[in-house]
Scaffold this motif. Structure first.
Motif, short mmCIF file in Angstrom:
data_model
loop_
_atom_site.label_atom_id
_atom_site.label_comp_id
_atom_site.label_asym_id
_atom_site.label_seq_id
_atom_site.Cartn_x
_atom_site.Cartn_y
_atom_site.Cartn_z
N CYS A 1 1.81 65.41 45.22
CA CYS A 1 3.01 64.68 45.64
C CYS A 1 2.63 63.53 46.57
O CYS A 1 3.14 62.42 46.43
N VAL A 2 1.73 63.81 47.51
CA VAL A 2 1.28 62.75 48.42
C VAL A 2 0.64 61.62 47.62
O VAL A 2 0.86 60.44 47.88
N LEU A 3 -0.11 62.00 46.60
CA LEU A 3 -0.75 61.00 45.75
C LEU A 3 0.30 60.14 45.05
O LEU A 3 0.18 58.92 45.00
N ALA A 4 1.34 60.80 44.54
CA ALA A 4 2.41 60.07 43.85
C ALA A 4 3.06 59.08 44.81
O ALA A 4 3.35 57.93 44.43
N VAL A 5 3.27 59.49 46.06
CA VAL A 5 3.85 58.59 47.05
C VAL A 5 2.94 57.39 47.25
O VAL A 5 3.40 56.24 47.29
N GLY A 6 1.64 57.64 47.34
CA GLY A 6 0.68 56.56 47.53
C GLY A 6 0.71 55.56 46.37
O GLY A 6 0.74 54.34 46.58
N LEU A 7 0.75 56.10 45.16
CA LEU A 7 0.76 55.22 43.97
C LEU A 7 2.06 54.43 43.91
O LEU A 7 2.07 53.24 43.60
N LEU B 1 -3.58 40.74 40.44
CA LEU B 1 -2.71 41.83 40.90
C LEU B 1 -3.28 43.19 40.52
O LEU B 1 -3.29 44.12 41.32
N ILE B 2 -3.78 43.29 39.29
CA ILE B 2 -4.43 44.54 38.88
C ILE B 2 -5.61 44.82 39.79
O ILE B 2 -5.83 45.94 40.24
N GLY B 3 -6.35 43.76 40.08
CA GLY B 3 -7.52 43.89 40.94
C GLY B 3 -7.14 44.42 42.32
O GLY B 3 -7.83 45.27 42.88
N GLU B 4 -6.02 43.93 42.83
CA GLU B 4 -5.60 44.38 44.15
C GLU B 4 -5.21 45.86 44.12
O GLU B 4 -5.58 46.62 45.02
N ALA B 5 -4.50 46.26 43.07
CA ALA B 5 -4.13 47.68 42.94
C ALA B 5 -5.39 48.53 42.83
O ALA B 5 -5.51 49.56 43.50
N PHE B 6 -6.33 48.08 42.02
CA PHE B 6 -7.58 48.82 41.83
C PHE B 6 -8.32 48.96 43.16
O PHE B 6 -8.78 50.03 43.52
N PHE B 7 -8.39 47.85 43.87
CA PHE B 7 -9.09 47.85 45.15
C PHE B 7 -8.46 48.85 46.12
O PHE B 7 -9.15 49.61 46.80
N SER C 1 -4.39 55.74 37.24
CA SER C 1 -2.97 55.65 37.62
C SER C 1 -2.73 54.47 38.55
O SER C 1 -1.68 53.84 38.49
N GLY C 2 -3.71 54.20 39.43
CA GLY C 2 -3.57 53.07 40.34
C GLY C 2 -3.47 51.76 39.57
O GLY C 2 -2.62 50.92 39.87
#
Lengths: 233, 416
Positions: free
Chosen positions: B293-299, B334-340, B391-392
């Motif tokens: 759940c914490v992971l889902a919040v983070g994503l 933007l993808i790069g930022e999410a990945f980072f 998922s990120g």
């Protein structure tokens, strides 16, 4: 004979050439219809036109963001319609310098990084940093070279924008109302520096503005509402 | 372009850090739970090996296992020593280790046993008990102590110690009329043995000499060595046996369960440990669920942070495009930022995980007799890390598509 051929060739080498150019957005009405427009190389052209005369569309077409719906558009003798979107992006990065009205700089980058912003998207050039130093000196911004963009005054910011546009020694510079957010003193300073750079590099300069008093800096003035038939009807 | 992403990240560091931290937290939590579970399972199942049956008074096999092997909880019933002697004599038996429990020293359990423990007790496969200093006990008033006890109580060979009646650390009665002498200190085994003290069965009797009424005798009873050796144990708590042949285990278990003289329970340690493990499993699933759940919040945080930044980025995008960026570059940034964000979150999470495990290690040993082994991430951890990264990137895809469309529409002229 040879001379004659060279002359003909040279007269054909225009910076921007439009022939029966029409543009409409997908399923939208016609926004631009320009039967003919020719801007010579190294020419300084002043373009004005009230809003709604297709100015944005015109600039997006010339810089290769948009592609004409009909007709020919030659920029630096390259028919942009023949290029893919990616190739047009590269063409723009290599040959066109662009100065915006405002927000010319990425706020979280230094002045130096802003001037060299295009390097992220094009092939690296070993002399580019040296040239950035030189341009910063020419445009009186070297004192702020490592500051963040937000620490500069508007006048300084527009000069950084000018340096960023000129870093690649582009053949065509498009300035989209670059002085409209500046006061008179800064406007004059900006215009003088821009013209000084033009005298050195002789790029083709397309300058869009509402401020008709600036027209005196240019070789020719074009009223967009007069050449765009969509508006004149 | 990577440096550009990093600088953009720094610019939006507050929201970025929140996303990053929640990814880190969930990663740390999830991996931590996995590791604790695996270590705990190993710790449980490694505590005793090569033993075929554990025998105690009639009752549940789980409590029998807990108090005999893990020194947790207290035995309710004892069995008579004669039963032990009787079964020990059976020809099928290779060895038997008696356990007599009920006393303690500063919260550490005192185990009454015999030399068979040092000879035959195995843990973690083939490992046997060994001495770090001194000797195994040879007299009823000698005690051998585990490595943790020696370290925590700063004891050395030859020191006299007073044991406590009962197993709580604040026992009421001290066995102060019968001081014991430390004869040896064991090497660390990373099992509950480290936390225990070992005396002979006679020693256990010696402790309780004159305690027939359940309270300490009023008069000091000093026994001579001869008298000590004459002491016979009456009762023990349980015993561990190894059979000559593994094939005999089930038959022998049946025999003990139907032992005529006294009601007994025999359990196969490996099966009991499995049973024990299943009961702990629920807690572990609940914790895993929480960490997911914490992971889902983070994503979701990454998604929201990127999506809500799109409007303020429109002019930036136009700028990038003016200097030659294509719409695909915008998408990639933007993808790069999410990945980072996810990548850094995972790195921090891993660090957090190992740091936390390292810090709670000693506490776990004391409290639960669990020895956490710090191990490099295994397959299940890599699956988690991989799927979190994916998922990120997926969380970044929708904002990236929107940015792509936006920059396609805006071009160089942003109308705000």
């Amino acid at each position: 004979m040879g001379d004659d051929w060279r002359k003909r060739k040279r007269s054909k080498m225009s910076a921007i050439q439009l022939n029966h150019l029409k543009f409409h957005y997908t399923q939208g009405p016609l926004v631009l219809d320009i039967p003919e427009l020719k801007i010579e190389q190294s020419e300084k052209v002043f373009i004005h036109g009230p809003s709604g005369t297709g100015k944005s569309t015109f600039l997006n077409l010339v810089s290769g963001i948009l592609s004409p719906s009909q007709g020919d558009l030659l920029v630096l003798n390259q028919n942009l319609a023949n290029l893919s979107a990616g190739a047009r992006d590269q063409f723009r990065g290599k040959n066109i310098g662009y100065i915006f009205q405002s927000f010319n700089l990425i706020p979280y980058l230094t002045i130096k990084d802003n001037i060299l912003l295009g390097q992220h998207f094009r092939k690296s050039d070993f002399n580019i940093e040296h040239r950035a130093d030189q341009l910063a000196k020419d445009l009186n911004i070297s004192a702020h070279y490592n500051k963040k963009a937000t620490q500069l005054s508007l006048g300084q910011q527009q000069r950084v924008a000018c340096a960023r546009a000129l870093i690649q020694k582009p053949q065509l510079v498009i300035a989209d109302e670059p002085t409209s957010s500046l006061d008179d003193k800064n406007t004059i300073e900006f215009m003088n520096l821009l013209i000084k750079e033009w005298e050195e590099l002789k790029f083709t300069l397309v300058f869009v503005s509402h401020d008709l008093t600036l027209a005196r800096y240019f070789d020719r003035t074009i009223a967009l509402e007069e050449i765009n038939k969509v508006v004149s009807i | 372009m990577i440096s550009l992403i990093l600088k953009s990240f720094r610019h939006r560091w507050v929201t970025s850090m929140v996303c990053l931290l929640s990814i880190a937290l969930s990663t740390g939590l999830f991996l931590g739970i996995q590791q604790i579970r695996n270590s705990a399972r190993e710790s449980f199942t490694d505590a005793v090996s090569k033993a075929d049956l554990l025998v105690g008074a009639r009752g549940g096999s789980l409590p029998l296992l807990l108090y005999s092997i893990f020194h947790l909880g207290q035995p309710i019933n004892n069995i008579s020593y004669s039963t032990f002697e009787d079964i020990e004599k059976h020809p099928a038996i290779s060895w038997a280790i008696p356990y007599s429990l009920g006393d303690s020293y500063h919260g550490h359990r005192v185990v009454g046993t015999s030399n068979a423990l040092f000879e035959h007790y195995h843990f973690r496969g083939d490992n046997k008990i060994s001495l770090k200093a001194g000797n195994y006990f040879s007299r009823p008033d000698e005690v051998v102590i585990g490595s943790v006890v020696a370290k925590k109580q700063k004891l050395k060979v030859g020191d006299p110690i007073i044991l406590t009646h009962g197993v709580s650390s604040e026992g009421i009665f001290q066995h102060d009329q019968t001081p014991f002498k430390i004869s040896g200190i064991l090497n660390s085994t990373a099992t509950p043995l480290d936390k225990a003290l070992f005396i002979t069965l006679q020693g256990m009797e010696l402790l309780h000499e004159g305690w027939e009424s359940g309270v300490p005798p009023e008069e000091q009873t000093q026994l001579s060595e001869e008298e000590m050796n004459r002491l016979r144990p009456n009762q023990i708590t349980s015993f561990l046996i190894g059979l000559k042949s593994r094939m005999m285990v089930l038959r022998f278990k049946g025999m003990i369960d139907q032992y005529k003289n006294e009601p007994l329970t025999a359990t196969i340690p490996a099966l009991g440990l499995q049973e024990l493990w299943n009961t702990v499993g629920y807690v572990e699933s609940a914790l895993s669920l929480i960490s997911l759940c914490v992971l889902a919040v983070g994503l979701m945080g990454i998604f929201i942070a990127l999506y809500s930044s799109l409007q303020e980025r429109r002019r930036e995008m136009a700028l990038f495009r003016a200097v030659g960026a294509g719409t695909f570059h915008i998408f990639l940034m933007l993808i790069g930022e999410a990945f980072f964000l996810v990548f850094m979150g995972l790195i921090f999470g891993l660090a957090l995980n190992y740091l936390a495990l390292y810090l709670i290690n000693t506490w776990f040993i004391d409290e639960f007799s669990l020895f956490l082994s710090l191990k490099a991430p295994g397959t299940s951890e890599f699956i988690f890390i991989g799927s979190t990264l994916i998922s990120g990137v997926l969380a970044g895809t929708i904002p990236a598509i929107k940015a792509y469309r936006q920059s396609l529409q805006d071009g160089l002229t942003v109308q705000l």
